[in-house]
Enzyme design. Structure first.
Site, short mmCIF file in Angstrom:
data_model
loop_
_atom_site.label_atom_id
_atom_site.label_comp_id
_atom_site.label_asym_id
_atom_site.label_seq_id
_atom_site.Cartn_x
_atom_site.Cartn_y
_atom_site.Cartn_z
N GLU A 61 0.68 -1.23 0.15
CA GLU A 61 -0.04 -0.10 -0.02
C GLU A 61 0.79 1.32 0.04
OE1 GLU A 61 -2.44 -3.25 1.70
OE2 GLU A 61 -0.45 -2.47 2.18
N PHE A 86 -6.02 0.09 5.50
CA PHE A 86 -4.82 0.14 4.80
C PHE A 86 -4.72 1.25 4.13
CE2 PHE A 86 -6.15 -4.77 4.57
CZ PHE A 86 -5.63 -4.95 5.71
#
Length: 317
Positions: A61, A86
């Protein structure tokens, strides 16, 4: 009293997917990035129609945010997709330094927000993301209420120049806003007219607020109900106009009461018109595993909780 009904329930993440697919057909600068959650983010149609404009980053991410920031330099409009936990907590440094500080035109699109992620439990249920994102200078924060509004918001943010955090969810919820609506960033929507109590809500709590207003009406209590889909910039004028009439307010959100919509409203009231306020939000706690309905009831985020808070705040006038 205006009556709101629905004929179907759909998840707001599917509204995002539909909006992204529409942008793929109409805006050649829109590109999409995903951190190994294509199905969960409903990005399939965009990828099917625009495979050359999609980047599968994998479970990385932080790299995704850096890539998105870089893509803006070439004039692209990147939409990143992963779970809200996330999208914010895991990559906060990258968002702050590479996107917000640099004022990059990145659209951070976050699914599975709040408690209604459900059975995946506390580690995946983020209840502090609105606070994290609204504190970043220049970051717009949007939390639409149903499928149609999420689709409209997704399309609208492509035309906004600057970083945006778009928050949506996993469960199927009533679809009650117009299919052909125009989404206006920073402009609250009046859903019910009332004189006794103001109820402002965001995201999944908007429908719960309407259900609460219906019960309150049957008990002779008139509620002003406002959909706050944009938490930053906040529509101060709509809030102040309503409380000038009602004299009290309940704020409703699927988020910690610390740092969310409620605190933003408190600031507006403190600076302009100090008013009794009650919070429908989680009380500085993590969530747990359970069905969305079970969790919303246990943590006081349903229509019953809004009714109780409305009565409590009216008693403080």
């Amino acid at each position: 009293m205006k009556t709101y009904t629905y004929t179907e329930q759909k998840d707001t993440r599917s509204g995002f997917g539909a909006g992204l697919a529409e942008l793929g057909r109409t805006n050649p600068n829109v590109v999409a990035l995903c951190a190994d959650l294509i199905g969960s983010l409903k990005m399939d149609k965009f990828i099917e129609e625009n495979p050359e404009r999609f980047y599968q980053v994998g479970i990385a991410e932080a790299n995704m945010m850096g890539m998105a920031a870089g893509l803006t330099i070439g004039g692209k409009i990147p939409f990143t997709g992963t779970f809200a936990n996330f999208s914010t907590g895991r990559v906060y440094d990258q968002i702050r330094q590479s996107i917000a500080y640099s004022d990059k035109n990145v659209k951070i699109c976050a699914s599975h927000a709040g408690l209604t992620l459900g059975e995946d439990g506390a580690t995946h249920q983020i209840l502090e993301d609105i606070g994290l994102m609204k504190m970043l200078p220049g970051m717009v924060v949007i939390n639409p209420c149903d499928y149609n509004q999420t689709k409209a918001a997704t399309i609208a943010i492509a035309d906004y120049e600057g970083p945006v955090y778009l928050r949506f969810g996993r469960p199927k919820v009533p679809v009650f806003t117009p299919e052909d609506q125009t989404f206006e960033i920073g402009k609250a929507i009046q859903l019910q007219e009332g004189n006794d109590v103001t109820i402002v809500a965001t995201g999944h709590l908007v429908w719960e607020a309407l259900e609460a207003a219906k019960v309150l009406h049957e008990e002779g209590i008139s509620a002003d109900v406002i959909n706050i889909h944009t938490i930053k910039p906040l529509d101060d004028e709509a809030i102040l106009k309503s409380v000038a009439k009602t004299g009290c307010i309940v704020t409703c959100e699927e988020h910690n009461f610390l740092g969310g919509l409620g605190e933003s409203v408190s600031r507006v009231l403190a600076l302009n018109n100090p008013t009794p306020q009650e919070f429908v939000a989680t009380n500085d706690t993590f969530g747990e595993s359970g069905t969305p309905a079970q969790l919303m009831a246990k943590y006081g985020l349903d229509s019953n909780a809004i009714i109780a808070k409305a009565k409590a705040v009216m008693a403080r006038k």
